[in-house]
Design an enzyme around this catalytic site. Structure first.
Site, short mmCIF file in Angstrom:
data_model
loop_
_atom_site.label_atom_id
_atom_site.label_comp_id
_atom_site.label_asym_id
_atom_site.label_seq_id
_atom_site.Cartn_x
_atom_site.Cartn_y
_atom_site.Cartn_z
N PRO A 137 0.74 -1.13 -0.12
CA PRO A 137 0.02 -0.07 0.08
C PRO A 137 0.95 1.33 -0.20
CG PRO A 137 -0.56 -1.37 1.86
CD PRO A 137 0.42 -2.03 1.34
N VAL A 138 0.54 2.22 -0.83
CA VAL A 138 1.19 3.46 -0.85
C VAL A 138 0.92 4.45 0.50
CG1 VAL A 138 1.41 3.54 -3.33
CG2 VAL A 138 -0.42 4.79 -2.39
N GLY A 168 3.66 3.74 5.28
CA GLY A 168 4.92 3.41 6.17
C GLY A 168 5.40 1.97 5.84
N LEU A 169 4.80 1.23 4.67
CA LEU A 169 5.39 -0.05 4.39
C LEU A 169 6.60 0.09 3.22
CD1 LEU A 169 2.32 -1.97 4.47
CD2 LEU A 169 4.07 -2.23 6.13
N GLY A 170 7.01 1.31 2.90
CA GLY A 170 8.32 1.52 1.91
C GLY A 170 7.89 1.15 0.64
N SER A 171 6.82 1.64 0.20
CA SER A 171 6.46 1.12 -1.25
C SER A 171 7.30 1.96 -2.48
CB SER A 171 4.90 1.47 -1.67
OG SER A 171 4.64 2.87 -1.48
N ALA A 189 10.29 2.91 -1.86
CA ALA A 189 11.72 2.49 -1.86
C ALA A 189 11.62 1.17 -2.47
CB ALA A 189 12.33 2.42 -0.66
N ALA A 190 10.64 0.31 -2.36
CA ALA A 190 10.57 -1.02 -3.09
C ALA A 190 10.56 -1.04 -4.28
CB ALA A 190 9.26 -1.73 -2.46
N ASP A 227 14.58 3.47 4.59
CA ASP A 227 13.90 2.75 3.80
C ASP A 227 14.65 1.90 2.56
OD1 ASP A 227 11.72 3.72 5.38
OD2 ASP A 227 10.38 4.22 3.47
O1 PMV Z 1 6.65 6.49 6.54
P1 PMV Z 1 7.94 5.72 6.21
O2 PMV Z 1 7.82 4.20 6.62
O3 PMV Z 1 8.57 5.49 4.97
O4 PMV Z 1 9.10 6.11 7.28
C1 PMV Z 1 9.48 7.41 7.30
C2 PMV Z 1 10.32 7.39 8.57
C3 PMV Z 1 10.85 8.62 9.09
O5 PMV Z 1 11.89 8.36 10.03
C4 PMV Z 1 9.76 9.41 9.74
C5 PMV Z 1 11.35 9.32 8.09
C6 PMV Z 1 12.99 8.92 7.63
O6 PMV Z 1 13.15 9.57 6.56
O7 PMV Z 1 13.48 8.11 8.21
#
Ligand code: PMV
Length: 308
Positions: free
Chosen positions: A96-97, A100-103, A105-106, A147
């Site tokens: 899911p975009v 917080g699951l890194g979509s 970067a993946a 990420d």
């Molecule tokens: O939202 P995510 O899972 O891509 O995580 C961001 C993590 C932060 O610490 C809030 C930002 C970062 O660049 O590390």
């Protein structure tokens, strides 16, 4: 034809403080994946297809700062390739975009690996991570790099911005339930708001960052020693500190409370916050009950994942 897949990721401890140089822990989540496939084109032109987002375009007409273009151009530059035979790259993802699951970067990691393999010159994890980081900058503004690192290496990572990669050993496997609020929340905004808070109240905010960093260090020790049952209290403490940074939300807090009430050993939001996902540490046999409680409390989806 070459295909490459990359996992999602979840931050266990340390988000936000990690942007300011404190440590954070993240692990890959293999239940969700981004996949890129490169094929030699049958007709003229090099094409980018991402049906999930309704994109099918010739590469040459996409803007240079488009994240997908940045990922591809990064490969050409790193490999010193100025001309290539036409190809089509197809991108799909079950991650899911903006949750917080890194979509992002993946997708970058899968594309970079598939294209470099197609061009006959595979890149190291370090090179892949560095190229994906360039794309992360477009998504996030000031990303820590966690990420792209955890996803490119696909291993548990103890991450400190600017320092060489440190992976860690999971002494005994443990189970997490990931609950999605269904609210997509751009990390760039929550990171920007934390920056404003830090600018307005440096002493208080830096104290919070330091406490989060200490929790990440303690958590790594517990995980390495297999004392995963002691991580719950650290998750609860980390969540409270993220609330103090204003990056939790009513939806996240409701899911965190529901997880704790249904027997989770601890729970916290994960990632940028304000929406996206939370994680709950559970005894393996209790995972279905916690997942059910999260759904009843409004989670749009849950994932049960084993770390280690
Ligand atoms: O939202 P995510 O899972 O891509 O995580 C961001 C993590 C932060 O610490 C809030 C930002 C970062 O660049 O590390």
């Amino acid at each position: 034809m070459t295909t490459s897949s990359a996992p999602g990721k979840i931050i266990l401890f340390g988000e936000h403080a990690v942007v300011y140089g404190h440590p954070a822990l993240a692990v890959p989540v293999t239940q969700v994946q981004a996949t890129a496939t490169v094929r030699a084109s049958t007709g003229p032109g090099t094409w980018v297809e991402a049906p999930d987002i309704g994109l099918r375009s010739e590469l040459s007409v996409l803007p240079a700062h488009h994240p997908l273009v940045t990922a591809l151009n990064g490969v050409f530059t790193t490999l010193g390739i100025s001309s290539h035979s036409p190809f089509t790259i197809n991108i799909s993802s079950t991650i899911p975009v903006a949750s917080g699951l890194g979509s992002g970067a993946a997708v970058s990691v899968a594309m970079i690996r598939a294209l470099s393999a197609f061009l006959g010159q595979s890149l190291s994890d370090e090179e892949v991570s560095a190229l994906a980081y360039d794309v992360e900058k477009l998504h996030h503004g000031t990303p820590s790099g966690i990420d792209n690192t955890v996803i490119a290496y696909s291993q548990p990572v103890f991450f400190i911005k600017g320092q060489p990669i440190a992976t860690f050993h999971v002494g005994a496997p443990f189970t997490l339930v990931i609950g999605d609020t269904g609210v997509s929340a751009p990390t760039k905004e929550s990171v920007g708001d934390v920056r404003k808070l830090w600018e307005a109240e440096k002493t208080r905010t830096e104290k919070i960052f330091r406490e989060i960093g200490k929790i990440a260090i303690q958590a790594r020790e517990r995980i390495v020693n297999g004392e995963w049952d002691k991580l719950g209290a650290l998750m609860d403490a980390n969540h409270a500190l993220l609330q103090a940074l204003t990056v939790s939300s009513a939806d996240l807090d409701r899911l965190v409370d529901a997880a704790r009430r249904s027997g989770a050993l601890g729970a916290k939001m994960s990632g940028g916050g304000r929406g996206g996902n939370m994680i709950a540490l559970v005894e393996k046999e209790n995972a279905p009950a916690v997942a059910e409680a999260l759904k009843s409390a409004g989670a749009k989806r849950t994932i049960v994942t084993q770390v280690g």
